[in-house]
Design a protein around this motif. Structure first.
Motif, PDB file in Angstrom:
ATOM      1  N   CYS A 127      -8.828   3.593 140.447  1.00  0.00           N
ATOM      2  CA  CYS A 127      -8.318   2.223 140.368  1.00  0.00           C
ATOM      3  C   CYS A 127      -7.038   2.170 139.538  1.00  0.00           C
ATOM      4  CB  CYS A 127      -9.386   1.307 139.760  1.00  0.00           C
ATOM      5  SG  CYS A 127     -10.888   1.149 140.764  1.00  0.00           S
ATOM      6  N   PHE A 128      -7.038   2.880 138.387  1.00  0.00           N
ATOM      7  CA  PHE A 128      -5.839   2.873 137.543  1.00  0.00           C
ATOM      8  C   PHE A 128      -4.657   3.549 138.247  1.00  0.00           C
ATOM      9  CE2 PHE A 128      -8.898   1.986 134.143  1.00  0.00           C
ATOM     10  CZ  PHE A 128      -8.213   1.033 133.407  1.00  0.00           C
ATOM     11  N   ILE A 129      -4.919   4.671 138.960  1.00  0.00           N
ATOM     12  CA  ILE A 129      -3.834   5.361 139.668  1.00  0.00           C
ATOM     13  C   ILE A 129      -3.235   4.457 140.745  1.00  0.00           C
ATOM     14  CG2 ILE A 129      -3.342   7.261 141.270  1.00  0.00           C
ATOM     15  CD1 ILE A 129      -5.226   8.988 139.662  1.00  0.00           C
ATOM     16  N   THR A 130      -4.120   3.733 141.470  1.00  0.00           N
ATOM     17  CA  THR A 130      -3.635   2.837 142.528  1.00  0.00           C
ATOM     18  C   THR A 130      -2.684   1.788 141.956  1.00  0.00           C
ATOM     19  OG1 THR A 130      -5.702   3.148 143.727  1.00  0.00           O
ATOM     20  CG2 THR A 130      -4.355   1.258 144.353  1.00  0.00           C
ATOM     21  N   ILE A 149      -3.697   6.244 149.789  1.00  0.00           N
ATOM     22  CA  ILE A 149      -2.944   5.924 148.569  1.00  0.00           C
ATOM     23  C   ILE A 149      -2.289   7.179 148.014  1.00  0.00           C
ATOM     24  CG2 ILE A 149      -3.162   5.086 146.199  1.00  0.00           C
ATOM     25  CD1 ILE A 149      -5.483   3.301 147.209  1.00  0.00           C
ATOM     26  N   LEU A 150      -3.065   8.272 147.965  1.00  0.00           N
ATOM     27  CA  LEU A 150      -2.518   9.516 147.439  1.00  0.00           C
ATOM     28  C   LEU A 150      -1.342  10.005 148.280  1.00  0.00           C
ATOM     29  CD1 LEU A 150      -5.688  11.548 146.381  1.00  0.00           C
ATOM     30  CD2 LEU A 150      -3.984  10.523 144.885  1.00  0.00           C
ATOM     31  N   ARG A 191      -3.636  17.103 142.401  1.00  0.00           N
ATOM     32  CA  ARG A 191      -3.574  17.361 140.966  1.00  0.00           C
ATOM     33  C   ARG A 191      -2.117  17.277 140.479  1.00  0.00           C
ATOM     34  NH1 ARG A 191      -5.156  22.260 140.910  1.00  0.00           N
ATOM     35  NH2 ARG A 191      -7.376  21.777 140.942  1.00  0.00           N
ATOM     36  N   GLY A 192      -1.202  17.886 141.236  1.00  0.00           N
ATOM     37  CA  GLY A 192       0.208  17.830 140.855  1.00  0.00           C
ATOM     38  C   GLY A 192       0.756  16.410 140.868  1.00  0.00           C
ATOM     39  N   ALA A 193       0.331  15.607 141.866  1.00  0.00           N
ATOM     40  CA  ALA A 193       0.805  14.221 141.946  1.00  0.00           C
ATOM     41  C   ALA A 193       0.303  13.406 140.751  1.00  0.00           C
ATOM     42  CB  ALA A 193       0.354  13.589 143.250  1.00  0.00           C
ATOM     43  N   LYS A 194      -0.963  13.605 140.366  1.00  0.00           N
ATOM     44  CA  LYS A 194      -1.501  12.886 139.206  1.00  0.00           C
ATOM     45  C   LYS A 194      -0.737  13.271 137.935  1.00  0.00           C
ATOM     46  CE  LYS A 194      -6.212  12.540 141.075  1.00  0.00           C
ATOM     47  NZ  LYS A 194      -7.620  12.969 140.903  1.00  0.00           N
ATOM     48  N   LEU A 200       1.750  10.918 146.319  1.00  0.00           N
ATOM     49  CA  LEU A 200       2.327  12.230 146.612  1.00  0.00           C
ATOM     50  C   LEU A 200       3.825  12.142 146.903  1.00  0.00           C
ATOM     51  CD1 LEU A 200      -0.410  13.925 148.813  1.00  0.00           C
ATOM     52  CD2 LEU A 200       0.244  14.519 146.503  1.00  0.00           C
ATOM     53  N   GLY A 201       4.218  11.301 147.845  1.00  0.00           N
ATOM     54  CA  GLY A 201       5.625  11.244 148.257  1.00  0.00           C
ATOM     55  C   GLY A 201       5.917  12.273 149.334  1.00  0.00           C
ATOM     56  N   ASP A 202       7.112  12.158 149.970  1.00  0.00           N
ATOM     57  CA  ASP A 202       7.458  13.039 151.094  1.00  0.00           C
ATOM     58  C   ASP A 202       7.601  14.481 150.657  1.00  0.00           C
ATOM     59  OD1 ASP A 202       7.438  10.863 152.717  1.00  0.00           O
ATOM     60  OD2 ASP A 202       9.605  10.501 152.564  1.00  0.00           O
ATOM     61  N   SER A 203       8.259  14.742 149.502  1.00  0.00           N
ATOM     62  CA  SER A 203       8.488  16.127 149.072  1.00  0.00           C
ATOM     63  C   SER A 203       7.177  16.813 148.738  1.00  0.00           C
ATOM     64  CB  SER A 203       9.429  16.147 147.864  1.00  0.00           C
ATOM     65  OG  SER A 203       8.861  15.408 146.786  1.00  0.00           O
ATOM     66  N   ASP A 204       6.251  16.087 148.071  1.00  0.00           N
ATOM     67  CA  ASP A 204       4.963  16.696 147.741  1.00  0.00           C
ATOM     68  C   ASP A 204       4.119  16.906 148.984  1.00  0.00           C
ATOM     69  OD1 ASP A 204       5.599  16.711 145.052  1.00  0.00           O
ATOM     70  OD2 ASP A 204       4.885  14.674 144.741  1.00  0.00           O
TER      71      ASP A 204
END
Length: 588
Positions: free
Chosen positions: A247-250, A131-132, A153-156, A137-141
Motif C-alpha cells: 500500500c505504501f509503495i503504491t 503497479i510494479l 527488489r531493485g525497483a523498491k 519499475l519503469g521502461d529501463s528496468d
C-alpha cells in the motif's frame, strides 16, 4: 494428555482464525488502495470503478485498464455487458492474453478473476504486478534481463533511495524502509510535499507526535497540489490493521511522477518566458527597422523619380538584348538537338550495318561449314562406292579366273594345240584386270586426299561459357554503374550475351561453341556498355590464342580485361576481370 492436546488444538484454531481475519483486513486495505490507483489511471478515459472484485469480473474494464496503462489497443474487442458466465470468461481470457504481451502474468486463471469475491488474493496479486511494472519499475528496468524478483527488489530499492534523497535534511525524518515504521507519523509525507514546494507546508512547525494532523495535512496537500489521490486513509494508518508495504509503495510511487511533471512544467514556463522576451525584442527591432526603412524610402523616392526614366530606357535595352540572346540560344539548341539526332541516326545505321555484316559473316561461316560437311559426306559416299566397285571387280576377277581355268581345262582336254593361244588370252585378261585395279587404287587415293584436306580445315571445337565479370569500370555518370554485355569472335564466328543492367559485377552464364580451322587463330572476348542514345562503349577485352589451349581439358579461369589507352604514356588501363570456362577438343 488428551485434555492437554484438546486445549492445544483449540489454541491453534484461534490462531488460524486470527490469521484469516488479519488477511481479510489486509485484502480490504489492498482493495481500497489498488482501486484508488486504478481509478487514477482510468480517469484519463473518464471511467471509474466502485468495487475492484465485481467491476472486473466481466473482463471489459480489465481490457480498458491494460490499454490505458500500455497506450496500446487490444487486438480483439471484448463482448460489451456480457450476462452469461462463458462470455465473461472469454473477455477475461482475452484481457489476460493481451496483458501477457505487456508484462509477465503467472499463477492466475480467468476463473480466479470471475470468482475474486471468494478468493481475492490472486486478483490483488495481478493488480500489484501492474503497479510494479508500469509505475515502479519503469521502461529501463522492465527491459533489463534480470529475473522478475530481482527487478522488483531493485525497483523498491530505487524508490526508497529517491525518498531518502528528497527527505534528506528534514528534521524528525528517518526513512529506512517503505513500511509504516518510517512513514507512520506523517513526517516523511510532509517532507516530500515540502521538497516539492516549500510554500505548501511550514515544516519546522510540525510535531512528530501529531501523527493524525501530519498525515491529513500531507495527504490533502498532495492531492490538491501534486494531483496524487488519497490512496491511504489516516484512520487505517493509525488503526491496528495498518497498511502493509504494498500500500505504501503504491502511494509513494506517485511522488516521483509528480516531481517529474513539475520539472517539465517549470522548464516549459521558463521557455515560454524566454520566447516572450525574444518576441518583445524582435518587435522593438522591427519597429526601429520600419522607421529606418521609412526614412530611407522617403530619401530614395526622390532619387528613384529622377532615375526612373533612365532605368526604363536601360530596362528596355536589356529586355531587347535578352530577347535576342534567347532567340539565339533557342536556335543553337535546336541545331544541337538536330545534330545529336543526326548522330544518333548515323550511329544506329552503322550499328545495324555492323550487325548485318556480322550476321552475314556468321551465315557464311555456317554455310562453309555445311558445305565442308556435305563434301566430307560426299567423299565418304564416293569412297564407299569405289570400295564396293573394287570388291565387285575382285569378285568378277575371281569368277573370270575360275571360268578361265575351267575353259583352260576344257580346251586342254579338247585341244592341246590351242594351249599357247589360250595362255596369251589369259595373260591379257590378267593385265586388263591389273590396270583396272590400279586405276581404282588411284581414284581411292584421290578421295582419301580430299577427305584429309577437308579434315585439316576443321581441326577442333571450342566450348566457351561466359560465367561472370567483376570490377568493371563505371560508364554511366548518373548512376555510377554500367549495362555490360559480351561479344565473342573467332575466325568470323561471332556470338553475343544478353545485357545485364545497372551493375559492375554482371553474371551471364551463357554457353557458346566455335569451330577452329586455323591453329594460329585467337578467341577475342570484348565487354561493352550498352547505351540507349550513343554508341556502346568498350569497357575491356581479352585475347586468348588457340595454340595455348590443350586438347581434352576444361579450364575455369579469371582473365584480366584490358581497357582503353590512357595518359601520356599510352598505357592501357585495367578494366576488371572476366570468368570464362574453356573446353577445347581436337577433331583428329
Amino acid at each position: 494428555k488428551n485434555k492437554e492436546a484438546s486445549m492445544q488444538g483449540g489454541g491453534d484454531s484461534v490462531n488460524t482464525a486470527k490469521r484469516k481475519e488479519k488477511q481479510k483486513e489486509i485484502a480490504k486495505l489492498h482493495e481500497k488502495t489498488f482501486r484508488a490507483w486504478i481509478n487514477k489511471q482510468l480517469k484519463k478515459r473518464n471511467l471509474h470503478i466502485e468495487n475492484l472484485f465485481t467491476d472486473l469480473e466481466d473482463g471489459v474494464m480489465l481490457v480498458q485498464i491494460f490499454e490505458t496503462l500500455s497506450g496500446k489497443s487490444c487486438p480483439q474487442k471484448p463482448t460489451p455487458n456480457p450476462k452469461m458466465e462463458i462470455k465473461k470468461l472469454e473477455n477475461i481470457t482475452m484481457a489476460l492474453e493481451f496483458g501477457k504481451t505487456l508484462f509477465p502474468i503467472t499463477m492466475i486463471q480467468s476463473k480466479d478473476i470471475l470468482e475474486a469475491n471468494k478468493n481475492p488474493k490472486l486478483l490483488l496479486g495481478l493488480i500489484w504486478q501492474m503497479i510494479l511494472h508500469f509505475q515502479v519499475l519503469g521502461d529501463s528496468d522492465s527491459a533489463d534481463k534480470k529475473s522478475q524478483v530481482e527487478k522488483q527488489r531493485g525497483a523498491k530499492e530505487k524508490l526508497l533511495k529517491w525518498c531518502q534523497d528528497q527527505t534528506k535534511g528534514h528534521a524528525h525524518t528517518e526513512i529506512s524502509d517503505l513500511t509504516i515504521k518510517s512513514w507512520g507519523d506523517g513526517m516523511g509525507f510532509c517532507a516530500l510535499v515540502h521538497a516539492y514546494n516549500p510554500s505548501l507546508i511550514d515544516y519546522n512547525s510540525l510535531d512528530p507526535a501529531n501523527k493524525k494532523e501530519n498525515l491529513a495535512l500531507a495527504f490533502s496537500q498532495a492531492e490538491k497540489h501534486l494531483d496524487i489521490p488519497q490512496f491511504l486513509d489516516v484512520e487505517d494508518i493509525l488503526s491496528d490493521n495498518q497498511p502493509d508495504e504494498q500500500c505504501f509503495i503504491t502511494y509513494l510511487s506517485e511522488f516521483p511522477l509528480a516531481f517529474l511533471h513539475k520539472a517539465s512544467k517549470d522548464l516549459e514556463s521558463g521557455e515560454a518566458k524566454r520566447k516572450e522576451e525574444e518576441a518583445k525584442r524582435r518587435e522593438e527591432d522591427e519597429r526601429r527597422k520600419r522607421e529606418d526603412e521609412e526614412r530611407a524610402r522617403r530619401e530614395a523616392d526622390e532619387a528613384k523619380r529622377r532615375e526612373e526614366e533612365a532605368r526604363q530606357r536601360e530596362e528596355e535595352e536589356r529586355r531587347r538584348r535578352e530577347e535576342e540572346d534567347r532567340l539565339r540560344r533557342e536556335a543553337d539548341e535546336a541545331k544541337r538537338r538536330e545534330e545529336e539526332a543526326r548522330q544518333r541516326e548515323e550511329e544506329e545505321r552503322r550499328r545495324r550495318e555492323e550487325e548485318d555484316r556480322l550476321r552475314r559473316e556468321a551465315d557464311e561461316a555456317k554455310r562453309r561449314e555445311e558445305e565442308a560437311r556435305k563434301a566430307e559426306e560426299e567423299a565418304r559416299r564416293k569412297a564407299e562406292k569405289k570400295a564396293k566397285k573394287a570388291a565387285d571387280a575382285e569378285a568378277a576377277r575371281l569368277d573370270a579366273e575360275r571360268r578361265a581355268r575351267e575353259e583352260e581345262e576344257r580346251r586342254q582336254k579338247d585341244n592341246a594345240a590351242n594351249a599357247e593361244e589360250d595362255e596369251k588370252k589369259r595373260q591379257q585378261a590378267e593385265k586388263a584386270f591389273e590396270e583396272e585395279r590400279e586405276k581404282m587404287r588411284k581414284e581411292n587415293e584421290a578421295i582419301r586426299n580430299q577427305l584429309e584436306a577437308v579434315k585439316k580445315k576443321l581441326i577442333g571445337k571450342i566450348g566457351v561459357t561466359v560465367v561472370e565479370a567483376r570490377g568493371l569500370p563505371k560508364s554511366d555518370h548518373m548512376s555510377s554503374k554500367s549495362d555490360p554485355y559480351c561479344v565473342l569472335f573467332l575466325e568470323r564466328q561471332k556470338e553475343k550475351t544478353r545485357t545485364v543492367k545497372k551493375t559492375l559485377n554482371p553474371k551471364w552464364q551463357a554457353e557458346f561453341e566455335f569451330y577452329v580451322s586455323d591453329v594460329g587463330a585467337a578467341l577475342e572476348v570484348s565487354v561493352f556498355d550498352w547505351n540507349r542514345i550513343f554508341s556502346d562503349e568498350l569497357l575491356g577485352k581479352v585475347t586468348i590464342p588457340v595454340k595455348d589451349m590443350r586438347d581434352g581439358t576444361v579450364e575455369d579461369k579469371w582473365f584480366p580485361l584490358t581497357g582503353k589507352e590512357g595518359g601520356k604514356k599510352k598505357e592501357k588501363e585495367s578494366a576488371g576481370e572476366i570468368r570464362l570456362v574453356l573446353a577445347y577438343k581436337l577433331e583428329r
